[in-house]
Design an enzyme around this catalytic site. Structure first.
Site, mmCIF file in Angstrom:
data_model
loop_
_atom_site.group_PDB
_atom_site.id
_atom_site.type_symbol
_atom_site.label_atom_id
_atom_site.label_comp_id
_atom_site.label_asym_id
_atom_site.label_seq_id
_atom_site.Cartn_x
_atom_site.Cartn_y
_atom_site.Cartn_z
ATOM 1 N N HIS A 70 0.856 -1.190 0.000
ATOM 2 C CA HIS A 70 0.000 0.000 0.000
ATOM 3 C C HIS A 70 0.891 1.239 0.000
ATOM 4 O O HIS A 70 1.700 1.427 0.903
ATOM 5 C CB HIS A 70 -0.936 -0.015 1.210
ATOM 6 C CG HIS A 70 -1.998 -1.052 1.082
ATOM 7 N ND1 HIS A 70 -2.436 -1.814 2.152
ATOM 8 C CD2 HIS A 70 -2.716 -1.464 -0.006
ATOM 9 C CE1 HIS A 70 -3.378 -2.644 1.720
ATOM 10 N NE2 HIS A 70 -3.564 -2.453 0.424
ATOM 11 N N GLU A 73 1.808 3.639 3.030
ATOM 12 C CA GLU A 73 2.265 3.068 4.302
ATOM 13 C C GLU A 73 3.788 3.087 4.366
ATOM 14 O O GLU A 73 4.465 2.060 4.430
ATOM 15 C CB GLU A 73 1.647 1.668 4.463
ATOM 16 C CG GLU A 73 0.115 1.774 4.528
ATOM 17 C CD GLU A 73 -0.638 0.462 4.366
ATOM 18 O OE1 GLU A 73 -0.003 -0.607 4.413
ATOM 19 O OE2 GLU A 73 -1.881 0.516 4.195
ATOM 20 N N ARG A 125 -3.168 4.832 -2.110
ATOM 21 C CA ARG A 125 -3.023 3.465 -1.564
ATOM 22 C C ARG A 125 -2.705 2.427 -2.644
ATOM 23 O O ARG A 125 -1.934 1.489 -2.420
ATOM 24 C CB ARG A 125 -4.350 3.099 -0.872
ATOM 25 C CG ARG A 125 -4.547 1.618 -0.529
ATOM 26 C CD ARG A 125 -5.883 1.466 0.188
ATOM 27 N NE ARG A 125 -6.321 0.096 0.350
ATOM 28 C CZ ARG A 125 -6.176 -0.621 1.474
ATOM 29 N NH1 ARG A 125 -5.550 -0.106 2.512
ATOM 30 N NH2 ARG A 125 -6.638 -1.843 1.549
ATOM 31 N N HIS A 224 2.519 -3.675 6.802
ATOM 32 C CA HIS A 224 1.552 -2.616 6.491
ATOM 33 C C HIS A 224 1.523 -1.628 7.656
ATOM 34 O O HIS A 224 2.224 -1.789 8.652
ATOM 35 C CB HIS A 224 0.151 -3.221 6.311
ATOM 36 C CG HIS A 224 -0.022 -4.023 5.047
ATOM 37 N ND1 HIS A 224 -0.725 -3.564 3.977
ATOM 38 C CD2 HIS A 224 0.446 -5.254 4.693
ATOM 39 C CE1 HIS A 224 -0.709 -4.461 3.005
ATOM 40 N NE2 HIS A 224 -0.003 -5.514 3.412
ATOM 41 N N GLU A 299 0.605 -4.875 11.032
ATOM 42 C CA GLU A 299 0.205 -3.476 10.916
ATOM 43 C C GLU A 299 1.043 -2.699 11.925
ATOM 44 O O GLU A 299 0.870 -2.844 13.131
ATOM 45 C CB GLU A 299 -1.280 -3.314 11.242
ATOM 46 C CG GLU A 299 -2.213 -4.082 10.314
ATOM 47 C CD GLU A 299 -2.515 -3.347 9.022
ATOM 48 O OE1 GLU A 299 -1.981 -2.236 8.816
ATOM 49 O OE2 GLU A 299 -3.280 -3.894 8.214
HETATM 50 O O1 0X9 Z 1 -6.848 -4.066 4.463
HETATM 51 C C1 0X9 Z 1 -5.703 -4.467 4.258
HETATM 52 O O2 0X9 Z 1 -5.288 -4.799 3.156
HETATM 53 C C2 0X9 Z 1 -4.726 -4.542 5.435
HETATM 54 N N1 0X9 Z 1 -4.896 -3.373 6.267
HETATM 55 S S1 0X9 Z 1 -4.408 -1.888 5.721
HETATM 56 O O3 0X9 Z 1 -4.883 -0.882 6.658
HETATM 57 N N2 0X9 Z 1 -2.824 -1.820 5.745
HETATM 58 O O4 0X9 Z 1 -4.887 -1.692 4.394
HETATM 59 C C3 0X9 Z 1 -5.008 -5.769 6.267
HETATM 60 C C4 0X9 Z 1 -4.954 -7.086 5.560
HETATM 61 C C5 0X9 Z 1 -5.041 -8.228 6.530
HETATM 62 N N3 0X9 Z 1 -5.124 -9.520 5.911
HETATM 63 C C6 0X9 Z 1 -6.283 -10.037 5.483
HETATM 64 N N4 0X9 Z 1 -7.424 -9.460 5.684
HETATM 65 N N5 0X9 Z 1 -6.218 -11.196 4.855
HETATM 66 ZN ZN ZN Z 2 -1.767 -1.808 4.014
#
Ligand code: 0X9
Ligand code: ZN
Length: 339
Positions: A70, A73, A125, A224, A299
């Site tokens: 992303h 980040e 993003r 992330h 995260e």
């Molecule tokens: O939403 C996402 O892609 C990730 N959070 S972010 O705030 N960095 O965008 C989390 C992804 C976690 N993994 C899965 N949901 N499989």
């Molecule tokens: Zn992310």
């Protein structure tokens, strides 16, 4: 190549220069490889850190770490270069760790988006791809130039621009499944899953590399921000994988190691429960499809005070604590039984 500091966030070219520098200065330890090109043609670079075969002459298991999937980040990319710094420039401190595992590190998984956050829009993003007319309703509207132009100006003003795909919704694992939720079919949305799974050269390159090297990769870790969480699969369902307890045990040990450094509090849990359900995410794909059973999303800082705009003064403390957690994940993954 040239060395690096962790006092500010660096541009893509500076980071690539650092990889060159590490390879030139430590040729016995570092290899770099382009695993493909981004949509705009930038190299998708990985650095491999290895002290060679194990005492039986066999290749060691590896841990894969990517960052910057992303674009906004930034802390994740800064932490990835810090991990490289420790492994390579401080390798004498980590001989036992390097005895048990090799490292494959991709500090800028989405270089087009990363550069765009430096030049145009700090909170971008997604990738920076544009989608072809045949698969994209907006583009088809070009048949009516006057009206389309007006509408496109209006929708851009309302929703922001409609380029790019959320790389972490673009992997081929329950891709785009509406009943799960957590991904959008709207190109203008921040979680757009793309016109099809692996539509993005960036996600394609990562998945092809992981498939080719899956035999030796014991752990998949994607960095992330933000919210200070260590997430384990799955994201696409609230059902738990059979080895859930083993992954949670490792994640909890990493959480403790992180806490020891600066008292930073992490939460640990399954992605779909602790955060939200998603489809097409890299951690789920790595585990379910590539068969890399230890798959985690970290995260990083903070918990929202600065969010994505984490001040550069927090790079060093974040990097130190994350490195402590990552060492636990790498060591325990390497020592666990093979896939
Ligand atoms: O939403 C996402 O892609 C990730 N959070 S972010 O705030 N960095 O965008 C989390 C992804 C976690 N993994 C899965 N949901 N499989
Ligand atoms: Zn992310």
């Amino acid at each position: 190549g040239h060395s690096m500091d962790w006092k500010r966030y660096h541009r893509y070219k500076e980071i690539m220069g650092y990889l060159d520098y590490l390879k030139e200065k430590y040729p016995h330890l570092v290899e770099i490889e382009s695993i493909g090109k981004s949509f705009e043609g930038r190299d998708l670079m990985v650095a491999k850190i290895s002290t060679g075969v194990d005492k039986n002459g066999e290749p060691k298991p590896s841990i894969w770490i990517d960052a910057g999937m992303h674009a906004r980040e930034w802390i994740s990319t800064a932490v990835a270069t810090y991990i490289l710094n420790q492994l390579v420039e401080k390798h004498d401190n980590y001989t036992r760790l390097l005895d048990v595992t090799d490292w494959i590190i991709m500090p800028v998984a989405n270089p087009d988006g990363y550069e765009y956050t430096h030049t145009h829009d700090r909170l971008w993003r997604k990738t920076r791809s544009t989608h072809d007319a045949s698969s994209d309703g907006y583009e088809n509207a070009r048949q009516a130039p006057g009206l389309f132009h007006m509408l496109s100006h209006y929708t851009k003003w309302l929703f922001g621009s409609c380029e790019g795909v959320d790389a972490n919704r673009n992997f081929n694992i329950h891709w785009g499944e509406e009943k799960v939720g957590g991904a959008s079919s709207d190109p203008c949305h921040d979680t757009y899953a793309g016109p099809r799974a692996f539509s993005e050269p960036e996600t394609r390159a990562i998945s092809e590399f992981l498939m080719e090297n899956r035999k030796n990769i014991r752990t998949y870790l994607t960095l992330h921000s933000y919210s200070q969480m260590l997430l384990v699969p799955w994201g696409f369902t609230r059902t738990r994988p059979a080895d859930f307890n083993e992954l949670m045990n490792i994640a909890n040990k990493a959480k403790q190691a992180i806490h020891k450094v600066h008292k930073t509090e992490y939460r640990v849990g399954p992605a779909a429960e602790l955060l939200y359900p998603t489809t097409g995410s890299s951690d789920d794909w790595a585990k379910a499809v590539a068969g890399i059973k230890h798959a985690y999303t970290m995260e990083l800082r903070d918990r929202g005070a600065y969010g994505f705009l984490l001040p550069a003064s927090q790079i060093m403390p974040t990097a130190r604590e994350t490195w402590a957690g990552v060492r636990v994940i790498a060591r325990m993954g390497a020592n666990s039984s093979a896939n």
